[in-house]
Design an enzyme around this catalytic site. Structure first.
Site, short mmCIF file in Angstrom:
data_model
loop_
_atom_site.label_atom_id
_atom_site.label_comp_id
_atom_site.label_asym_id
_atom_site.label_seq_id
_atom_site.Cartn_x
_atom_site.Cartn_y
_atom_site.Cartn_z
N GLU A 144 -9.98 -5.08 -1.37
CA GLU A 144 -9.77 -6.06 -2.45
C GLU A 144 -10.86 -6.06 -3.51
O GLU A 144 -11.43 -7.10 -3.81
CB GLU A 144 -9.60 -7.47 -1.83
CG GLU A 144 -8.46 -7.54 -0.84
CD GLU A 144 -8.24 -8.93 -0.25
OE1 GLU A 144 -9.09 -9.81 -0.46
OE2 GLU A 144 -7.23 -9.13 0.43
N ASN A 185 -8.11 -0.57 0.35
CA ASN A 185 -6.99 -1.47 0.67
C ASN A 185 -6.95 -2.61 -0.34
O ASN A 185 -7.99 -3.08 -0.78
CB ASN A 185 -7.25 -2.02 2.08
CG ASN A 185 -6.09 -2.73 2.70
OD1 ASN A 185 -4.98 -2.21 2.73
ND2 ASN A 185 -6.32 -3.93 3.22
N HIS A 221 1.65 -8.38 1.17
CA HIS A 221 1.88 -9.82 1.39
C HIS A 221 2.90 -10.27 0.33
O HIS A 221 2.55 -10.63 -0.79
CB HIS A 221 0.57 -10.60 1.27
CG HIS A 221 -0.41 -10.28 2.35
ND1 HIS A 221 -0.17 -10.59 3.68
CD2 HIS A 221 -1.60 -9.66 2.32
CE1 HIS A 221 -1.19 -10.17 4.41
NE2 HIS A 221 -2.08 -9.60 3.62
N GLU A 250 -0.50 -4.70 5.72
CA GLU A 250 -0.54 -6.12 6.12
C GLU A 250 0.77 -6.82 5.78
O GLU A 250 0.79 -7.94 5.25
CB GLU A 250 -1.71 -6.84 5.41
CG GLU A 250 -3.05 -6.18 5.64
CD GLU A 250 -4.23 -6.92 5.00
OE1 GLU A 250 -4.05 -8.09 4.58
OE2 GLU A 250 -5.31 -6.34 4.94
N ASP A 252 3.80 -9.00 5.36
CA ASP A 252 4.52 -10.22 5.74
C ASP A 252 5.31 -10.69 4.53
O ASP A 252 4.95 -10.41 3.39
CB ASP A 252 3.63 -11.32 6.36
CG ASP A 252 2.40 -11.69 5.57
OD1 ASP A 252 2.35 -11.43 4.35
OD2 ASP A 252 1.47 -12.28 6.17
C1 XIL Z 1 -6.64 -13.16 6.93
C2 XIL Z 1 -6.35 -13.54 8.37
O1 XIL Z 1 -4.99 -13.34 8.63
C3 XIL Z 1 -6.73 -14.98 8.62
O2 XIL Z 1 -6.64 -15.30 10.01
C4 XIL Z 1 -8.16 -15.25 8.15
O3 XIL Z 1 -8.45 -16.62 8.28
C5 XIL Z 1 -8.32 -14.83 6.71
O4 XIL Z 1 -7.96 -13.47 6.56
N1 XIL Z 1 -6.11 -9.74 3.16
C6 XIL Z 1 -6.81 -9.14 4.19
C7 XIL Z 1 -6.82 -9.77 5.52
O5 XIL Z 1 -7.31 -8.02 4.02
O6 XIL Z 1 -8.02 -9.53 6.21
C8 XIL Z 1 -6.57 -11.27 5.45
O7 XIL Z 1 -6.45 -11.76 6.77
C9 XIL Z 1 -5.33 -11.54 4.64
C10 XIL Z 1 -5.47 -11.02 3.24
#
Ligand code: XIL
Length: 537
Positions: A144, A185, A221, A250, A252
């Protein structure tokens, strides 16, 4: 016996698990796992073990978990995830080394030089811990780093170190594990937009400069209220054309709660679209879902009013999204043809703890493509996996000195089919610890306080007339003293005896050349002793 008993179950069986179908397509299907339900809930463990072939630690490998205080490393959560994955024949993607979130305050307040050193040490320790662990195959090195408009995020990393921290982080990760796949990432980079184009330009320029960026992660996401990024496949492909692996890291897909059948159906379509985009791009390694059950998802706590983002509901029942992922992975044909047998390996550059091997490459005609090679040691009844390689050569490390090794190679394709064994090769490692000395070691107490001290540098010097490829320094801690951290060496403690072996990147010393490592110790309040008498071999 009924005839049905004689029919072989195929891996395209409609009821098979997600990982069975994904493997047949040469892809992984993964999930982010959290340590607490992993140790407390049987349903969570069972689904995690059976449905997925890949695992990412949701939080356990982040900096605040692994190095809460400078030089004090804690791998309890990380190890729990890695051990679970090993038991279930899953690969682990390490997440994440350098990020602006979940990084302790002590890092954020360092000056530039100290911050760079702390970053490099953190990477060397965390990646180094799993460098010889075949389960951990890849890392998110930086996470990020961009704004939505394509500019650099004004994080403490960027504000203190400028852009250089990215290249430095990748180089440190490569040094700590030359075989790990190293990724950048980010989120909101699924479609072609200002942010993904900034990432594309950076990856292209870093690779032109020889910075080891192997892979790009698209977090994924998504939310059904913002539409699907229909250029996802095209975007994955433009990155793939730079020569990098791509992956959805990641995934969802959230909705405004409560769920209903219409929203579930839209969500299922989005999941199917993401899986199909990855299947359509050869360089896409797989898809990781950010959790798997709505019972344990970061979404409701982060996006007010939204939730139900995963493929199982809160009672571990599969949702339409599960079926969509399953059917997308199960579509089409299955590769059951193994690659051709690799040629006899040839050994070279044999030292006391390493050896290079090269062999004639295999080819794969089954459709999933050649994925790499496994290198085994023949040992009577059970052969051990010594290493893996994506090319037809490798350097085996961590070997025992003065030992005969009989090894052979098997090729792997993307569907997991293994070739027949290559003919064996035999070599014997050289004698003497760690590459043969002679060497000396001397430690300097850099700082001390009533209950502890830091020894840095411990300078290791090759006093011989030929190059050495490794070293081992031993010393004794005074009674009651405990080692709390170390850097730039692989350190083990037995009683009060500390054994520090070179890390992967600082074992080679020309005659008269030196390198150094450091360590931190806690001691009883008021005790003023420090170790002396370092021996080197
Ligand atoms: C999130 C986790 O899911 C949570 O449990 C934590 O509190 C915060 O981080 N981008 C990422 C992940 O790269 O590491 C993050 O994960 C979600 C967004």
């Amino acid at each position: 016996m009924s005839l049905a008993f004689l029919l072989p179950a195929t891996s395209a069986d409609a009821s098979a698990t997600l990982r069975t179908h994904a493997s047949a397509k040469g892809k992984f299907i993964g999930a982010a796992l959290a340590t607490s339900p992993l140790s407390n809930e049987t349903s969570y463990r069972n689904i995690a073990a059976t449905e997925f072939s890949q695992v990412t630690a949701e939080n356990a490998m982040k900096w605040d978990a692994t190095e809460p205080n400078q030089g004090q490393f804690n791998f309890s959560g990380a190890d729990a995830i890695v051990n679970f994955a090993t038991q279930n024949n899953q690969q682990v993607h390490g997440h994440t080394l350098v990020w602006h979130n979940q990084t302790p305050g002590w890092v954020q307040s360092l000056g530039a030089s100290a911050m760079r050193t702390a970053m490099q040490n953190h990477i060397s320790q965390v990646v180094g811990r799993y460098a010889n662990n075949a389960t951990v195959v890849s890392w998110d090195v930086v996470n990020e780093i961009f704004n939505e408009n394509g500019g650099w995020r004004s994080s403490f990393w960027y504000n203190t170190l400028g852009q250089s921290f990215v290249a430095d982080a990748f180089r440190a990760a490569r040094a700590a594990d030359p075989n790990a796949r190293l990724c950048i990432n980010d989120y909101n980079v699924e479609g072609i937009n200002a942010k993904s184009t900034a990432m594309y330009n950076l990856v292209s320029s870093l690779r032109q400069q020889g910075v080891p960026v192997d892979c790009v992660g698209f977090q994924g996401h998504l939310s059904i209220q913002y539409g699907f990024p229909n250029d996802l496949q095209q975007n994955l492909q433009r990155f793939a054309d730079l020569g990098v692996q791509v992956r959805i890291t990641e995934l969802d897909i959230r909705m405004q709660t409560p769920r209903n059948a219409t929203k579930d159906a839209t969500q299922a379509t989005y999941y199917r679209n993401v899986v199909n985009a990855c299947l359509a791009v050869t360089a896409c390694a797989g898809v990781t879902i950010w959790g798997f059950t709505d019972k344990h998802s970061w979404v409701p706590g982060t996006f007010p009013g939204e939730g139900a983002a995963l493929i199982y509901d809160e009672n571990y029942q599969p949702k339409p999204a599960y079926n969509a992922v399953h059917d997308a992975l199960a579509g089409g044909t299955t590769d059951t043809t193994p690659p051709t047998t690799p040629g006899t390996p040839t050994s070279s550059n044999v030292t006391s703890n390493s050896a290079a091997l090269t062999w004639t490459a295999s080819t794969d005609s089954g459709g999933s493509g050649l994925a790499g090679y496994n290198i085994y040691r023949e040992q009577g009844a059970t052969d051990t996996l010594l290493g893996q390689s994506t090319t037809n050569s490798t350097t085996l490390t961590g070997l025992s000195s003065d030992t005969q090794y009989q090894v052979y190679v098997r090729a792997r394709d993307g569907a997991g089919n293994l070739s027949a064994n290559s003919p064996p090769a035999t070599f014997t490692t050289l004698s003497g610890p760690g590459g043969g000395g002679p060497c000396t070691a001397a430690g300097t107490v850099q700082t001390q306080w009533s209950t502890g001290y830091v020894v840095q540098p411990v300078t290791v010097t090759n006093t011989g007339t030929s190059a050495i490829t490794g070293w081992t320094v031993t010393f004794t801690l005074p009674a009651g003293h405990t080692l709390t951290g170390s850097w730039n060496a692989d350190v083990t403690v037995s009683g009060q005896t500390v054994t520090a072996k070179n890390a992967g990147y600082n074992g080679n010393l020309a005659p008269n050349a030196s390198t150094s490592f450091g360590f931190q110790v806690s001691r009883p309040n008021g005790n003023t002793q420090t170790p002396s008498g370092y021996t080197c071999a």
